[in-house]
Design an enzyme around this catalytic site. Sequence first.
Site, short mmCIF file in Angstrom:
data_model
loop_
_atom_site.label_atom_id
_atom_site.label_comp_id
_atom_site.label_asym_id
_atom_site.label_seq_id
_atom_site.Cartn_x
_atom_site.Cartn_y
_atom_site.Cartn_z
N ARG A 66 0.83 -1.22 0.00
CA ARG A 66 0.00 0.00 0.00
C ARG A 66 0.85 1.26 0.00
O ARG A 66 0.41 2.30 -0.50
CB ARG A 66 -0.99 -0.01 1.18
N GLU A 103 4.80 -10.28 14.97
CA GLU A 103 4.25 -10.83 16.21
C GLU A 103 4.63 -12.32 16.33
O GLU A 103 5.07 -12.78 17.37
CB GLU A 103 2.74 -10.64 16.19
#
Length: 178
Positions: A66, A103
């Site tokens: 993006r 994560e």
Amino acid sequence: MSNPAVTPADLQQAIRTVPDFPKAGIQFKDITPVLGDARLFAGCIDLLTANIRPGSVDAVVGIDARGFIFAAAAAVKLQTAFVPVRKKGKLPYQTYEQVYDLEYGTNTIAIHVDALHPGSRVVLIDDLLATGGTAAAAAALLQKLRAQILEITFLIELSFLKGREKLPGFPVRSLVTY
Ligand code: AMP
């Protein structure tokens, strides 16, 4: 064309929060309503480039995927080059790679070894600053190429994730903060 009518508040109003995408617990910030409105998209690019004078920057660097949308438009507006930082395995020529923590697990991004000359003045743009791992890895790649980072600019910052702390010493600016 500059479009002074668009404000960060207009952008914030258009950004759509989609709960539990792509997985449970993530509040995904969907920027497609900004892209889908010509006035907001142009105004967003004006705001992202507001601190940068054309002629004062050698390239705008965008982060896959993006980030490309905003960085490429910003480069055209600033009449300068666009340089992509891509996910590993996508760039065809020789690359420098940088691994960073997610994560769960790691990710790797890459830049062409000849994408920038040493001393190039660059602006790094991505859509969103979350934990800062992606932007810090991109900044590390730019440092490997000995580029000078004028500003790291985001449309959105999730300030509660403290991503800025991973970008010490860099001018960091975001248009919309949650
Ligand atoms: P981070 O490395 O944690 O700062 O994550 C930043 C990257 O992940 C950006 O390129 C974003 O496109 C994407 N990202 C992370 N969290 C979100 C979110 N809540 N909504 C949309 N994109 C996100």
